[in-house]
Write a protein that holds these residues in place. Structure first.
Motif, PDB file in Angstrom:
ATOM      1  N   UNK A  20      51.566 -21.524  65.934  1.00  0.00           N
ATOM      2  CA  UNK A  20      50.860 -22.478  66.774  1.00  0.00           C
ATOM      3  C   UNK A  20      51.289 -22.320  68.228  1.00  0.00           C
ATOM      4  N   UNK A  21      50.483 -22.844  69.143  1.00  0.00           N
ATOM      5  CA  UNK A  21      50.828 -22.820  70.561  1.00  0.00           C
ATOM      6  C   UNK A  21      50.970 -24.247  71.083  1.00  0.00           C
ATOM      7  N   UNK A  22      51.537 -24.377  72.276  1.00  0.00           N
ATOM      8  CA  UNK A  22      51.735 -25.698  72.887  1.00  0.00           C
ATOM      9  C   UNK A  22      50.415 -26.446  73.029  1.00  0.00           C
ATOM     10  N   UNK A  23      49.346 -25.741  73.351  1.00  0.00           N
ATOM     11  CA  UNK A  23      48.038 -26.390  73.494  1.00  0.00           C
ATOM     12  C   UNK A  23      47.499 -26.902  72.160  1.00  0.00           C
ATOM     13  N   UNK A  24      47.838 -26.207  71.057  1.00  0.00           N
ATOM     14  CA  UNK A  24      47.360 -26.633  69.736  1.00  0.00           C
ATOM     15  C   UNK A  24      47.847 -28.035  69.380  1.00  0.00           C
ATOM     16  N   UNK A  25      48.994 -28.410  69.881  1.00  0.00           N
ATOM     17  CA  UNK A  25      49.570 -29.718  69.552  1.00  0.00           C
ATOM     18  C   UNK A  25      48.641 -30.861  69.967  1.00  0.00           C
ATOM     19  N   UNK A  26      47.864 -30.647  71.018  1.00  0.00           N
ATOM     20  CA  UNK A  26      46.909 -31.672  71.465  1.00  0.00           C
ATOM     21  C   UNK A  26      45.582 -31.616  70.715  1.00  0.00           C
ATOM     22  N   UNK A  77      58.578 -38.020  74.451  1.00  0.00           N
ATOM     23  CA  UNK A  77      57.454 -37.382  75.127  1.00  0.00           C
ATOM     24  C   UNK A  77      57.743 -35.890  75.185  1.00  0.00           C
ATOM     25  N   UNK A  78      56.757 -35.070  74.843  1.00  0.00           N
ATOM     26  CA  UNK A  78      57.017 -33.632  74.733  1.00  0.00           C
ATOM     27  C   UNK A  78      57.161 -32.944  76.086  1.00  0.00           C
ATOM     28  N   UNK A  79      57.869 -31.813  76.032  1.00  0.00           N
ATOM     29  CA  UNK A  79      58.114 -30.962  77.198  1.00  0.00           C
ATOM     30  C   UNK A  79      57.506 -29.594  76.924  1.00  0.00           C
ATOM     31  N   UNK A  80      56.779 -29.067  77.883  1.00  0.00           N
ATOM     32  CA  UNK A  80      56.247 -27.708  77.789  1.00  0.00           C
ATOM     33  C   UNK A  80      57.341 -26.712  78.171  1.00  0.00           C
ATOM     34  N   UNK A  81      57.956 -26.108  77.173  1.00  0.00           N
ATOM     35  CA  UNK A  81      58.988 -25.109  77.454  1.00  0.00           C
ATOM     36  C   UNK A  81      58.329 -23.745  77.673  1.00  0.00           C
ATOM     37  N   UNK A  82      57.513 -23.356  76.706  1.00  0.00           N
ATOM     38  CA  UNK A  82      56.744 -22.116  76.809  1.00  0.00           C
ATOM     39  C   UNK A  82      55.596 -22.203  75.814  1.00  0.00           C
ATOM     40  N   UNK A  83      54.887 -21.102  75.616  1.00  0.00           N
ATOM     41  CA  UNK A  83      53.678 -21.110  74.783  1.00  0.00           C
ATOM     42  C   UNK A  83      53.940 -21.583  73.354  1.00  0.00           C
ATOM     43  N   UNK A  84      55.126 -21.302  72.804  1.00  0.00           N
ATOM     44  CA  UNK A  84      55.413 -21.634  71.408  1.00  0.00           C
ATOM     45  C   UNK A  84      56.464 -22.724  71.221  1.00  0.00           C
ATOM     46  N   UNK A 128      71.923 -26.923  68.354  1.00  0.00           N
ATOM     47  CA  UNK A 128      71.832 -25.495  68.682  1.00  0.00           C
ATOM     48  C   UNK A 128      70.484 -25.089  69.280  1.00  0.00           C
ATOM     49  N   UNK A 129      69.408 -25.304  68.537  1.00  0.00           N
ATOM     50  CA  UNK A 129      68.104 -24.786  68.947  1.00  0.00           C
ATOM     51  C   UNK A 129      67.603 -25.398  70.246  1.00  0.00           C
ATOM     52  N   UNK A 130      67.518 -26.709  70.291  1.00  0.00           N
ATOM     53  CA  UNK A 130      66.938 -27.365  71.469  1.00  0.00           C
ATOM     54  C   UNK A 130      67.773 -27.169  72.742  1.00  0.00           C
ATOM     55  N   UNK A 131      69.108 -27.332  72.696  1.00  0.00           N
ATOM     56  CA  UNK A 131      69.872 -27.108  73.933  1.00  0.00           C
ATOM     57  C   UNK A 131      69.675 -25.703  74.502  1.00  0.00           C
ATOM     58  N   UNK A 132      69.583 -24.716  73.633  1.00  0.00           N
ATOM     59  CA  UNK A 132      69.355 -23.345  74.086  1.00  0.00           C
ATOM     60  C   UNK A 132      68.019 -23.241  74.813  1.00  0.00           C
ATOM     61  N   UNK A 133      66.993 -23.865  74.245  1.00  0.00           N
ATOM     62  CA  UNK A 133      65.662 -23.820  74.854  1.00  0.00           C
ATOM     63  C   UNK A 133      65.612 -24.618  76.158  1.00  0.00           C
ATOM     64  N   UNK A 134      66.272 -25.776  76.188  1.00  0.00           N
ATOM     65  CA  UNK A 134      66.313 -26.573  77.411  1.00  0.00           C
ATOM     66  C   UNK A 134      67.027 -25.807  78.530  1.00  0.00           C
ATOM     67  N   UNK A 135      68.112 -25.123  78.177  1.00  0.00           N
ATOM     68  CA  UNK A 135      68.847 -24.346  79.184  1.00  0.00           C
ATOM     69  C   UNK A 135      67.996 -23.192  79.708  1.00  0.00           C
TER      70      UNK A 135
END
Length: 199
Positions: A20-26, A77-84, A128-135
């Motif tokens: 899925x992509x970030x746009x699919x979530x909507x 509330x969601x954050x757009x990190x990247x396409x996925x 682990x997962x989210x902090x890595x992506x936020x950084x």
């Protein structure tokens, strides 16, 4: 003679090739509230504990009361990190100029602080997962809140610009005093997550 039941088709969404992509979530119909996108996969939220709900509410209201006027504190509330990747922190602090009543997500560059309250089902994602992506998205501040026998322990991290990773700046129990991302002085004992018997 009995008739064999027809096989039912799954009612959950089947991911497209590549995820899925970030746009699919909507666009996806009937998703449960607070669905996140992590590495192209949909992540559904489990029922929340009392500690989780109470802590997220406490942080949202306390931070909103001390945040400067140019910052907005928002819960779930969601954050757009990247396409996925479109995670949903429990509490997020964003630049007020980026807030639009019609939006469904914030761009990562608008985020000043992301806060995750750890749940049993999200332990590895929150640690682990989210902090890595936020950084990687260059979100300057990250807090992780752990439940220590009904009391909150807030692990505070700041982005280290030369490495692009978070570095720990402290673990707070009881009282939490910080100067960044803005002045904070919180009484963490006010988070009442369990009944304490009179002595």
């Amino acid at each position: 003679m009995s008739v064999a039941p027809k096989a039912s088709t799954p009612s959950w969404p089947t991911p497209p090739e590549g995820g899925w992509t970030a746009d699919d979530l909507d666009r996806l119909p009937n998703l449960p509230p607070h669905t996140e996108l992590i590495d192209g996969s949909l992540v559904f939220v489990s029922p929340q504990t009392f500690f989780h709900v109470r802590t997220a509410s406490f942080l949202e209201w306390q931070l909103q009361s001390v945040a400067p006027a140019d910052l907005e504190v928002v819960r779930e509330f969601t954050i757009d990190i990247d396409r996925q990747n479109r995670p949903e922190p429990d509490v997020v602090v964003v630049r007020a100029e980026e807030v639009d009543p019609q939006q469904t997500r914030f761009p990562a560059e608008a985020v000043v602080l992301a806060i995750e309250v750890v749940s049993e089902d999200s332990l590895s994602r929150d640690r682990e997962t989210k902090p890595l992506k936020y950084a990687r998205a260059e979100i300057p501040h990250f807090w992780r809140v752990e439940n220590e026998n009904g009391r909150a322990a807030v692990h505070v991290f700041e982005l280290e610009p030369t490495t692009g990773t978070y570095t720990s700046t402290g673990i707070f129990r009881g009282r939490m005093k910080l100067d960044v991302p803005f002045t904070v002085d919180l009484d963490l004992t006010a988070i009442k997550a369990r009944r304490v018997k009179d002595q």
